[in-house]
Design an enzyme around this catalytic site. Structure first.
Site, PDB file in Angstrom:
ATOM      1  N   LEU A  17       1.557  45.227   6.885  1.00  0.00           N
ATOM      2  CA  LEU A  17       2.702  45.532   7.304  1.00  0.00           C
ATOM      3  C   LEU A  17       2.872  47.019   7.184  1.00  0.00           C
ATOM      4  O   LEU A  17       2.385  47.939   6.253  1.00  0.00           O
ATOM      5  CB  LEU A  17       3.797  45.544   5.987  1.00  0.00           C
ATOM      6  CG  LEU A  17       4.056  43.762   5.442  1.00  0.00           C
ATOM      7  CD1 LEU A  17       5.851  43.766   4.288  1.00  0.00           C
ATOM      8  CD2 LEU A  17       4.435  43.036   6.629  1.00  0.00           C
ATOM      9  N   ARG A  24       9.368  60.122   2.974  1.00  0.00           N
ATOM     10  CA  ARG A  24       8.790  61.225   1.964  1.00  0.00           C
ATOM     11  C   ARG A  24       7.431  62.274   2.034  1.00  0.00           C
ATOM     12  O   ARG A  24       6.889  62.517   1.668  1.00  0.00           O
ATOM     13  CB  ARG A  24       8.681  60.539   0.577  1.00  0.00           C
ATOM     14  CG  ARG A  24       9.641  60.243   0.009  1.00  0.00           C
ATOM     15  CD  ARG A  24      10.165  58.864  -1.283  1.00  0.00           C
ATOM     16  NE  ARG A  24       9.327  59.793  -2.329  1.00  0.00           N
ATOM     17  CZ  ARG A  24       8.522  59.141  -3.225  1.00  0.00           C
ATOM     18  NH1 ARG A  24       9.086  57.561  -3.316  1.00  0.00           N
ATOM     19  NH2 ARG A  24       8.031  59.048  -4.306  1.00  0.00           N
ATOM     20  N   GLN A  84       8.667  44.830  14.635  1.00  0.00           N
ATOM     21  CA  GLN A  84       9.902  44.343  13.760  1.00  0.00           C
ATOM     22  C   GLN A  84      11.125  45.639  13.483  1.00  0.00           C
ATOM     23  O   GLN A  84      10.586  46.165  13.806  1.00  0.00           O
ATOM     24  CB  GLN A  84       9.627  44.558  12.183  1.00  0.00           C
ATOM     25  CG  GLN A  84      10.384  44.085  11.083  1.00  0.00           C
ATOM     26  CD  GLN A  84      10.737  44.922   9.952  1.00  0.00           C
ATOM     27  OE1 GLN A  84       9.640  45.663   9.143  1.00  0.00           O
ATOM     28  NE2 GLN A  84      11.158  44.307   9.407  1.00  0.00           N
ATOM     29  N   GLY A 150       8.320  45.889  -8.446  1.00  0.00           N
ATOM     30  CA  GLY A 150       9.029  44.508  -8.541  1.00  0.00           C
ATOM     31  C   GLY A 150       8.370  44.288 -10.199  1.00  0.00           C
ATOM     32  O   GLY A 150       6.702  43.373 -10.606  1.00  0.00           O
ATOM     33  N   SER A 422     -38.187  90.804  18.602  1.00  0.00           N
ATOM     34  CA  SER A 422     -37.592  90.924  17.801  1.00  0.00           C
ATOM     35  C   SER A 422     -35.955  92.045  18.545  1.00  0.00           C
ATOM     36  O   SER A 422     -36.598  92.571  19.327  1.00  0.00           O
ATOM     37  CB  SER A 422     -37.124  91.854  16.748  1.00  0.00           C
ATOM     38  OG  SER A 422     -38.280  90.723  15.239  1.00  0.00           O
TER      39      SER A 422
HETATM   40  C1  UD1 Z   1       7.433  45.599  -2.618  1.00  0.00           C
HETATM   41  C2  UD1 Z   1       7.830  44.542  -3.052  1.00  0.00           C
HETATM   42  C3  UD1 Z   1       7.762  44.760  -5.046  1.00  0.00           C
HETATM   43  C4  UD1 Z   1       6.351  45.974  -5.188  1.00  0.00           C
HETATM   44  C5  UD1 Z   1       6.390  46.737  -4.399  1.00  0.00           C
HETATM   45  C6  UD1 Z   1       4.956  47.555  -4.569  1.00  0.00           C
HETATM   46  C7  UD1 Z   1       9.032  43.650  -1.706  1.00  0.00           C
HETATM   47  C8  UD1 Z   1      11.094  43.085  -2.072  1.00  0.00           C
HETATM   48  N1  UD1 Z   1       9.572  44.494  -3.278  1.00  0.00           N
HETATM   49  O1  UD1 Z   1       8.821  46.944  -3.604  1.00  0.00           O
HETATM   50  O2  UD1 Z   1       8.011  44.129  -5.433  1.00  0.00           O
HETATM   51  O3  UD1 Z   1       6.640  45.992  -5.984  1.00  0.00           O
HETATM   52  O4  UD1 Z   1       6.450  46.447  -2.797  1.00  0.00           O
HETATM   53  O5  UD1 Z   1       4.899  48.553  -3.758  1.00  0.00           O
HETATM   54  O6  UD1 Z   1       8.333  42.639  -1.268  1.00  0.00           O
HETATM   55  N2  UD1 Z   1       8.385  47.095   5.600  1.00  0.00           N
HETATM   56  C9  UD1 Z   1       8.139  46.625   6.393  1.00  0.00           C
HETATM   57  N3  UD1 Z   1       9.001  46.066   6.515  1.00  0.00           N
HETATM   58  C10 UD1 Z   1      10.911  46.899   5.999  1.00  0.00           C
HETATM   59  C11 UD1 Z   1      10.270  47.035   5.326  1.00  0.00           C
HETATM   60  C12 UD1 Z   1       9.152  46.575   4.502  1.00  0.00           C
HETATM   61  O7  UD1 Z   1       7.020  47.501   7.543  1.00  0.00           O
HETATM   62  O8  UD1 Z   1      11.882  46.152   6.415  1.00  0.00           O
HETATM   63  C13 UD1 Z   1       6.496  47.698   4.744  1.00  0.00           C
HETATM   64  C14 UD1 Z   1       6.736  48.825   4.032  1.00  0.00           C
HETATM   65  O9  UD1 Z   1       6.341  49.694   5.510  1.00  0.00           O
HETATM   66  C15 UD1 Z   1       5.906  48.811   2.635  1.00  0.00           C
HETATM   67  C16 UD1 Z   1       6.306  47.796   2.637  1.00  0.00           C
HETATM   68  O10 UD1 Z   1       7.036  47.008   3.458  1.00  0.00           O
HETATM   69  O11 UD1 Z   1       4.317  49.315   3.523  1.00  0.00           O
HETATM   70  C17 UD1 Z   1       6.863  47.758   1.147  1.00  0.00           C
HETATM   71  O12 UD1 Z   1       7.832  48.331   1.090  1.00  0.00           O
HETATM   72  P1  UD1 Z   1       8.873  49.202  -0.077  1.00  0.00           P
HETATM   73  O13 UD1 Z   1      10.486  49.380   1.032  1.00  0.00           O
HETATM   74  O14 UD1 Z   1       8.160  49.853  -0.020  1.00  0.00           O
HETATM   75  O15 UD1 Z   1       9.057  48.156  -0.754  1.00  0.00           O
HETATM   76  P2  UD1 Z   1       9.428  48.223  -2.004  1.00  0.00           P
HETATM   77  O16 UD1 Z   1      10.461  48.596  -2.585  1.00  0.00           O
HETATM   78  O17 UD1 Z   1       8.604  49.154  -2.518  1.00  0.00           O
END
Ligand code: UD1
Ligand code: MG
Length: 464
Positions: A17, A24, A84, A150, A422
């Site tokens: 992903l 940030r 996506q 999580g 030199s």
């Molecule tokens: C997620 C987990 C959480 C875990 C944490 C670890 C879920 C619901 N939660 O939370 O349990 O402890 O990561 O860091 O899975 N991304 C996409 N498309 C999306 C959403 C996210 O590509 O629609 C990617 C983001 O770029 C990122 C990763 O997925 O690399 C995680 O997404 P993020 O929104 O950071 O999830 P957290 O809320 O941190």
């Protein structure tokens, strides 16, 4: 390209992903392209996935991320990307690779492009934990501060291989006070058994605090089907994610510390390891000694017995056996130092072959050059390789001697055993064994100083 085209043998499909904005980071560069040890975070994850046995990798990107897609292709020709279109959560992100998951008929391992330190052994252990009745596996860790992660709610029993069973994952935003007290957290790395993957993902709803499709809900889904979810534990440092520049620096520091230990264990001495910066591909043979504050940019190889003196900077260079380089030396791309070459302080070398036993000891610039074996380059020698339009080559023969403060105006050749006096500015080739001197002849005027002083003091007296 960092991954060789190695076919598609492997045990799982990696879905990485990377579609997140990474706001940030405050950067125009997508977050996953920020580098750790000179290689993008995304490439670290892709390389580790392949090392763990991924048959293929699919990277989930956002529509705007053309640069990420190009980077994926460059990193691994077998990898593919999907888009996506809108970001509705981690399960939704994985489902953008539904066609690839369907076609692969392999277990799926979901990874994050911003979590670059995960170890291949952890990934293989996660894939191995998937078996008949274990449809989901989650890589968990004990968090020093669990806020925003999580929480893994486990229960007592373990599966046949001794993995802890997982009941449910609750996201921080949805957790009760008691659940928030749990420190065992989801790293985000989740494995799904091949045949269970798509049905579990499709069953996820967005009925939660954020209104997102949580990948973590597959745990409850599996249990509802009467299947198990297992946990494989990792160290927090190995699953640290990067959301900001400060975290990027922390992850870099962890990577550096890890690799320095590996390098020292392979037989390299570091006098002050914390001050040495390595790159992802630095290769250092045994019995090399590295003094404090040495920096390796990508592409450097060092052969056995070399001594790298303090405050030296190397990039895409090769350092031969028993060479001594620095202190304060800079080797730029396409530099090759042979055996026992000596490069001293404040010397810069670029795109040059310096053959065995040659010495470039002080304050020199050698660029676009061949320096023969045992040649001696005096202090302050400059190869003038650039005329403002093109680069030109300097060839210095074996055992040639270049006197201090000489300028060699390229293209130019100094023959074998040739000798440059030199302070010369050499614009024509020097024959083998010949002396070339281009400076003005020295003149001497006997008694000049006394006459000069007398004259000057008279002038001074007239002014008062
Ligand atoms: C997620 C987990 C959480 C875990 C944490 C670890 C879920 C619901 N939660 O939370 O349990 O402890 O990561 O860091 O899975 N991304 C996409 N498309 C999306 C959403 C996210 O590509 O629609 C990617 C983001 O770029 C990122 C990763 O997925 O690399 C995680 O997404 P993020 O929104 O950071 O999830 P957290 O809320 O941190
Ligand atoms: Mg996150």
């Amino acid at each position: 390209m960092t991954i060789e085209n190695s076919g598609t043998d492997g045990t799982f499909l990696a879905v990485v992903l990377a579609a997140g904005q990474g706001t940030r980071m405050r950067s125009t560069t997508p977050k996953v392209l920020h580098e750790i040890a000179g290689r993008s975070m995304l490439a670290h994850v892709m390389v580790t996935a392949r090392a763990a046995g991924a048959a293929r990798t699919v990277v989930v990107t956002s529509p705007a991320q053309d640069d990420v897609r190009a980077h994926v292709e460059h990193t691994d020709p077998d990898a593919t990307t999907v888009i996506q279109h809108e970001q509705h959560g981690t399960a939704h992100a994985v489902l953008s690779a539904a066609a690839e998951i369907e076609a692969a008929k392999l277990p799926v391992l979901v990874l994050y492009g911003d979590t670059p330190l995960v170890r291949a052994v952890t990934l293989s252990a996660a894939v191995d934990a998937l078996e008949d009745r274990t449809s989901v596996v989650v890589v968990g860790f004990e968090a020093e501060d669990p806020t925003d992660y999580g929480r893994l709610l486990v229960h007592g029993d373990t599966d046949r291989s001794g993995h802890t069973s997982l009941e449910r994952i609750v996201e921080h935003a949805d957790a009760t006070a008691a659940e928030r007290a749990v420190t065992f957290c989801n790293s985000g790395i989740v494995g799904l058994r091949a045949s269970a993957a798509l049905p579990l993902l499709k069953a996820v709803t967005n009925d939660n605090a954020k209104g997102e499709y949580y990948l973590t809900d597959v745990v409850e889904g599996a249990r509802t089907n009467g299947d198990r979810a297992a946990v494989v534990a990792a160290q927090e440092d190995a699953v640290r994610g990067v959301n900001s520049r400060a975290q990027l620096a922390e992850v870099e520091a962890i990577w550096q510390a890890r690799r320095r230990v590996e390098v020292m264990e392979s037989g390299v001495t570091m006098l002050a390891p914390d001050t040495v910066t390595l790159a992802f591909d630095t290769k250092i043979a045994s019995d090399v000694v590295i003094e404090p504050n040495v920096y390796f940019a990508p592409g450097v190889t060092v052969e056995a017995g070399a001594r790298l003196r303090a405050f030296s900077y190397f990039e895409a260079a090769h350092i031969g056996r028993d060479a001594i380089v620095g202190p304060y030396a800079r080797l730029r791309p396409e530099t090759r130092l042979g055996e026992k070459v000596r490069v001293g302080n404040f010397v810069e070398i670029k795109k040059a072959d310096v053959a065995s036993g040659a010495k470039v000891n002080h304050l020199s610039y050698i660029g676009d050059a061949d320096v023969g074996t045992e040649a001696n380059i005096g202090a302050g020698t400059i190869t003038c390789n650039y005329d403002g339009f093109a680069k030109h080559k300097t060839t210095i023969g074996p055992r040639a001697f270049i006197g201090s403060n000489s300028a060699l105006v390229a293209p130019v050749t100094i023959g074998e055993d040739g000798y440059v006096g030199s302070g010369s500015v050499v614009t024509k080739n020097v024959s083998a064994g010949a002396l070339a001197v281009t400076r003005a002849p020295q003149v001497e005027k006997a008694g000049w100083v006394e006459k000069f002083r007398t004259l000057m003091s008279r002038k001074a007296a007239r002014r008062v």
